[in-house]
Scaffold this motif. Structure first.
Motif, PDB file in Angstrom:
ATOM      1  N   LEU A 109       0.846  -1.187   0.000  1.00  0.00           N
ATOM      2  CA  LEU A 109       0.000   0.000   0.000  1.00  0.00           C
ATOM      3  C   LEU A 109       0.881   1.237   0.000  1.00  0.00           C
ATOM      4  CD1 LEU A 109      -2.479  -0.942   2.887  1.00  0.00           C
ATOM      5  CD2 LEU A 109      -2.557  -1.656   0.507  1.00  0.00           C
ATOM      6  N   ASP A 110       0.429   2.283  -0.695  1.00  0.00           N
ATOM      7  CA  ASP A 110       1.163   3.545  -0.604  1.00  0.00           C
ATOM      8  C   ASP A 110       0.781   4.246   0.694  1.00  0.00           C
ATOM      9  OD1 ASP A 110      -1.329   4.703  -1.077  1.00  0.00           O
ATOM     10  OD2 ASP A 110      -0.831   5.422  -3.081  1.00  0.00           O
ATOM     11  N   GLY A 111       1.286   5.433   0.921  1.00  0.00           N
ATOM     12  CA  GLY A 111       1.052   6.143   2.170  1.00  0.00           C
ATOM     13  C   GLY A 111      -0.405   6.470   2.451  1.00  0.00           C
ATOM     14  N   SER A 112      -1.230   6.520   1.403  1.00  0.00           N
ATOM     15  CA  SER A 112      -2.648   6.823   1.591  1.00  0.00           C
ATOM     16  C   SER A 112      -3.496   5.564   1.763  1.00  0.00           C
ATOM     17  CB  SER A 112      -3.171   7.641   0.407  1.00  0.00           C
ATOM     18  OG  SER A 112      -3.114   6.871  -0.778  1.00  0.00           O
ATOM     19  N   GLY A 113      -2.898   4.373   1.628  1.00  0.00           N
ATOM     20  CA  GLY A 113      -3.627   3.121   1.797  1.00  0.00           C
ATOM     21  C   GLY A 113      -4.123   2.509   0.500  1.00  0.00           C
ATOM     22  N   ARG A 114      -3.691   3.058  -0.646  1.00  0.00           N
ATOM     23  CA  ARG A 114      -4.085   2.513  -1.947  1.00  0.00           C
ATOM     24  C   ARG A 114      -3.177   1.340  -2.290  1.00  0.00           C
ATOM     25  NH1 ARG A 114      -2.353   4.109  -7.083  1.00  0.00           N
ATOM     26  NH2 ARG A 114      -1.281   5.810  -6.029  1.00  0.00           N
ATOM     27  N   ILE A 115      -3.762   0.255  -2.773  1.00  0.00           N
ATOM     28  CA  ILE A 115      -2.998  -0.939  -3.147  1.00  0.00           C
ATOM     29  C   ILE A 115      -2.290  -0.664  -4.471  1.00  0.00           C
ATOM     30  CG2 ILE A 115      -3.113  -3.395  -3.702  1.00  0.00           C
ATOM     31  CD1 ILE A 115      -5.779  -3.409  -2.064  1.00  0.00           C
ATOM     32  N   VAL A 116      -0.948  -0.743  -4.450  1.00  0.00           N
ATOM     33  CA  VAL A 116      -0.180  -0.456  -5.661  1.00  0.00           C
ATOM     34  C   VAL A 116       0.519  -1.691  -6.231  1.00  0.00           C
ATOM     35  CG1 VAL A 116       0.141   2.002  -5.167  1.00  0.00           C
ATOM     36  CG2 VAL A 116       1.800   0.363  -4.299  1.00  0.00           C
ATOM     37  N   ARG A 117       0.834  -2.657  -5.400  1.00  0.00           N
ATOM     38  CA  ARG A 117       1.486  -3.886  -5.856  1.00  0.00           C
ATOM     39  C   ARG A 117       0.927  -5.067  -5.081  1.00  0.00           C
ATOM     40  NH1 ARG A 117       3.573  -0.588  -8.713  1.00  0.00           N
ATOM     41  NH2 ARG A 117       5.716  -0.094  -9.206  1.00  0.00           N
ATOM     42  N   ARG A 118       1.162  -6.259  -5.643  1.00  0.00           N
ATOM     43  CA  ARG A 118       0.631  -7.483  -5.043  1.00  0.00           C
ATOM     44  C   ARG A 118       1.576  -8.638  -5.350  1.00  0.00           C
ATOM     45  NH1 ARG A 118      -5.256  -8.771  -4.626  1.00  0.00           N
ATOM     46  NH2 ARG A 118      -5.338 -10.962  -4.155  1.00  0.00           N
ATOM     47  N   ALA A 119       1.760  -9.546  -4.397  1.00  0.00           N
ATOM     48  CA  ALA A 119       2.578 -10.749  -4.619  1.00  0.00           C
ATOM     49  C   ALA A 119       1.871 -11.942  -3.993  1.00  0.00           C
ATOM     50  CB  ALA A 119       3.956 -10.590  -4.001  1.00  0.00           C
ATOM     51  N   THR A 120       1.852 -13.038  -4.708  1.00  0.00           N
ATOM     52  CA  THR A 120       1.306 -14.287  -4.186  1.00  0.00           C
ATOM     53  C   THR A 120       2.473 -15.241  -4.006  1.00  0.00           C
ATOM     54  OG1 THR A 120      -0.752 -13.910  -5.373  1.00  0.00           O
ATOM     55  CG2 THR A 120      -0.358 -16.130  -4.589  1.00  0.00           C
ATOM     56  N   GLY A 121       2.591 -15.802  -2.812  1.00  0.00           N
ATOM     57  CA  GLY A 121       3.754 -16.621  -2.487  1.00  0.00           C
ATOM     58  C   GLY A 121       4.741 -15.770  -1.713  1.00  0.00           C
ATOM     59  N   ALA A 122       5.825 -16.371  -1.286  1.00  0.00           N
ATOM     60  CA  ALA A 122       6.830 -15.640  -0.511  1.00  0.00           C
ATOM     61  C   ALA A 122       7.649 -14.755  -1.443  1.00  0.00           C
ATOM     62  CB  ALA A 122       7.740 -16.624   0.223  1.00  0.00           C
ATOM     63  N   PRO A 123       7.554 -13.423  -1.282  1.00  0.00           N
ATOM     64  CA  PRO A 123       8.289 -12.530  -2.179  1.00  0.00           C
ATOM     65  C   PRO A 123       9.776 -12.488  -1.835  1.00  0.00           C
ATOM     66  CG  PRO A 123       7.114 -11.257  -0.534  1.00  0.00           C
ATOM     67  CD  PRO A 123       6.742 -12.699  -0.317  1.00  0.00           C
ATOM     68  N   ARG A 124      10.581 -12.183  -2.833  1.00  0.00           N
ATOM     69  CA  ARG A 124      12.022 -12.050  -2.643  1.00  0.00           C
ATOM     70  C   ARG A 124      12.338 -10.652  -2.124  1.00  0.00           C
ATOM     71  NH1 ARG A 124      10.917 -15.575  -6.462  1.00  0.00           N
ATOM     72  NH2 ARG A 124      10.501 -14.226  -8.206  1.00  0.00           N
ATOM     73  N   LEU A 125      13.382 -10.549  -1.333  1.00  0.00           N
ATOM     74  CA  LEU A 125      13.770  -9.297  -0.689  1.00  0.00           C
ATOM     75  C   LEU A 125      13.957  -8.171  -1.706  1.00  0.00           C
ATOM     76  CD1 LEU A 125      14.574  -7.931   2.010  1.00  0.00           C
ATOM     77  CD2 LEU A 125      16.892  -8.695   1.567  1.00  0.00           C
ATOM     78  N   ALA A 126      14.686  -8.425  -2.772  1.00  0.00           N
ATOM     79  CA  ALA A 126      14.945  -7.395  -3.785  1.00  0.00           C
ATOM     80  C   ALA A 126      13.657  -6.936  -4.455  1.00  0.00           C
ATOM     81  CB  ALA A 126      15.928  -7.916  -4.828  1.00  0.00           C
ATOM     82  N   ASP A 127      12.733  -7.867  -4.681  1.00  0.00           N
ATOM     83  CA  ASP A 127      11.454  -7.514  -5.306  1.00  0.00           C
ATOM     84  C   ASP A 127      10.617  -6.626  -4.400  1.00  0.00           C
ATOM     85  OD1 ASP A 127      12.159  -9.004  -7.522  1.00  0.00           O
ATOM     86  OD2 ASP A 127      10.992 -10.762  -6.926  1.00  0.00           O
TER      87      ASP A 127
END
Length: 137
Positions: A109-127
């Protein structure tokens, strides 16, 4: 002979599915959610100034542990970023509303609470780091 052909076909299909799933698991992608906002009331915690990493998990989810460690690490090392973990089993209304199909699922979520990205599964640190929105001006 027919049985051998069936076995080979099933093995090929299972291998193709496994490779496809492995390639997609943990990738952070643009969110395809409408302009709804998530606030502290729904999350049970305040939003981060820069970003909030919302992790949906369940009690017996092994990949959720890896996701928790990665997201907590990013939140601890990055100013203005907060990690919030939500038990999917106890928040089914939110799970349905956000179309969470498996755990772990991470929403950025960005600072206002809007969903900007999504990941399913365990995300990698760099991602995860790359998915963080820029600091507000």
């Amino acid at each position: 002979m027919t049985g051998l052909v069936v076995v080979v076909a099933v093995l090929a299909a299972a291998t193709a599915f496994g490779l496809w799933r492995r390639a997609r698991d943990g990738r952070v992608v643009e969110a395809r959610v409408d302009e709804q906002l998530l606030g502290p009331e729904e999350l049970g915690a305040p939003l981060g100034e820069r970003a909030t990493l919302v992790q949906f998990s369940t009690a017996f989810c092994q990949p959720c542990r890896a996701a928790r460690a990665t997201l907590a690490h990013v939140a601890a090392d990055t100013d203005g970023v907060v990690h919030v973990e939500i038990d999917a089993e106890h928040h089914l209304d939110l799970v349905r509303r956000l179309n969470i199909l498996r755990t772990p699922t991470t929403l950025v979520l960005d600072g206002s609470g809007r969903i900007v990205r999504r990941a399913t599964g365990a995300p990698r640190l760099a991602d995860v780091r790359a998915a963080l929105p820029a600091l507000p001006a």
